[in-house]
Design an enzyme around this catalytic site. Structure first.
Site, mmCIF file in Angstrom:
data_model
loop_
_atom_site.group_PDB
_atom_site.id
_atom_site.type_symbol
_atom_site.label_atom_id
_atom_site.label_comp_id
_atom_site.label_asym_id
_atom_site.label_seq_id
_atom_site.Cartn_x
_atom_site.Cartn_y
_atom_site.Cartn_z
ATOM 1 N N LYS A 46 30.948 32.506 44.402
ATOM 2 C CA LYS A 46 30.882 32.801 42.974
ATOM 3 C C LYS A 46 29.573 32.301 42.364
ATOM 4 O O LYS A 46 29.311 32.468 41.178
ATOM 5 C CB LYS A 46 32.051 32.132 42.233
ATOM 6 N N LYS A 48 28.878 29.141 41.958
ATOM 7 C CA LYS A 48 29.190 27.944 41.159
ATOM 8 C C LYS A 48 29.143 26.716 42.069
ATOM 9 O O LYS A 48 29.618 26.747 43.196
ATOM 10 C CB LYS A 48 30.606 28.058 40.576
HETATM 11 N N1 C2G Z 1 38.581 29.089 29.783
HETATM 12 C C1 C2G Z 1 38.951 29.164 28.443
HETATM 13 N N2 C2G Z 1 38.179 28.568 27.506
HETATM 14 C C2 C2G Z 1 37.061 27.880 27.865
HETATM 15 C C3 C2G Z 1 36.687 27.786 29.230
HETATM 16 C C4 C2G Z 1 37.473 28.406 30.183
HETATM 17 O O1 C2G Z 1 39.966 29.783 28.098
HETATM 18 N N3 C2G Z 1 36.305 27.290 26.884
HETATM 19 C C5 C2G Z 1 39.432 29.763 30.778
HETATM 20 C C6 C2G Z 1 38.700 30.862 31.543
HETATM 21 O O2 C2G Z 1 38.712 32.076 30.807
HETATM 22 C C7 C2G Z 1 39.540 30.954 32.815
HETATM 23 C C8 C2G Z 1 40.029 29.499 33.005
HETATM 24 O O3 C2G Z 1 39.841 28.825 31.742
HETATM 25 O O4 C2G Z 1 40.684 31.788 32.598
HETATM 26 C C9 C2G Z 1 39.271 28.764 34.090
HETATM 27 O O5 C2G Z 1 37.899 28.808 33.776
HETATM 28 P P1 C2G Z 1 36.843 28.702 35.008
HETATM 29 O O6 C2G Z 1 37.188 27.527 35.844
HETATM 30 O O7 C2G Z 1 35.468 28.855 34.446
HETATM 31 O O8 C2G Z 1 37.237 30.020 35.833
HETATM 32 P P2 C2G Z 1 36.275 31.131 36.472
HETATM 33 O O9 C2G Z 1 35.113 30.500 37.120
HETATM 34 O O10 C2G Z 1 36.082 32.149 35.431
HETATM 35 O O11 C2G Z 1 37.209 31.630 37.685
HETATM 36 O O12 C2G Z 1 38.862 34.999 40.491
HETATM 37 C C10 C2G Z 1 38.609 34.600 39.182
HETATM 38 C C11 C2G Z 1 37.806 33.353 39.107
HETATM 39 O O13 C2G Z 1 38.250 32.367 40.022
HETATM 40 C C12 C2G Z 1 37.870 32.820 37.691
#
Ligand code: C2G
Length: 154
Positions: A46, A48
């Site tokens: 990803k 990250k």
């Molecule tokens: N999130 C949120 N508000 C934020 C930050 C994050 O609602 N201020 C939500 C994101 O939309 C996501 C969840 O928290 O639904 C987890 O965020 P991340 O760890 O950044 O997830 P991501 O990297 O987008 O991983 O296969 C899909 C991916 O694994 C999603």
């Protein structure tokens, strides 16, 4: 009464209230919440680099009252299998994923719900804000404290 099973995906690094509020609302959509947590290897795919490793991020998620089960997210392709394997009724994601094909394709198998992201917080923002403590003058010296001379009271 059928138990409604909810599934969500994420990296959940440097756990913050945006994550917590997402998980809280996701749990409210059903009775059982599964989080598919991105493994360290998948995070590389990803693009990250998580501060905490998978084991630590899993431990932290398992401590959250809204979370019932944490499973590994190893790749982009596992979602349909996850929905089938765990009898998932609803997949939930934050709105940054709205209409993304990676989730829209699941509509043939379950409901897909996008919840508004929590504004003003993100793992990236936390890292940037913390970086503000970069050395001021490169040497990180504290400016000399001026000597204060008290005049003798006459
Ligand atoms: N999130 C949120 N508000 C934020 C930050 C994050 O609602 N201020 C939500 C994101 O939309 C996501 C969840 O928290 O639904 C987890 O965020 P991340 O760890 O950044 O997830 P991501 O990297 O987008 O991983 O296969 C899909 C991916 O694994 C999603």
């Amino acid at each position: 009464m059928k138990m409604v099973r909810v599934l969500t995906y994420g990296t959940y690094d440097l756990l913050h209230y945006g994550h917590i509020r997402l998980l809280k609302r996701a749990k409210k959509l059903g009775d059982y919440l599964i989080v598919a947590l991105s493994t360290d290897e998948f995070n590389e795919i990803k693009g990250k680099k998580a501060y905490h490793d998978y084991k630590t991020r899993k431990e932290m998620l398992e401590a959250i009252r809204y979370v019932d089960l944490v499973i590994p997210e190893n790749d982009w392709e596992q979602k349909i299998d996850d929905v089938k394997k765990y009898f998932v009724d609803v997949v939930v994601m934050g709105s940054d994923w709205v209409n993304n094909e990676k989730f829209e394709c699941l509509r043939d198998y379950c409901e897909v719900v996008y919840l508004p992201r929590t504004e003003g917080i993100s793992t990236t923002k936390i890292k940037q804000d913390l970086n503000l403590t970069e050395p001021i003058n490169g040497l990180n010296q504290i400016p000399e404290v001026k000597k204060i001379v008290f005049k003798k009271q006459v």
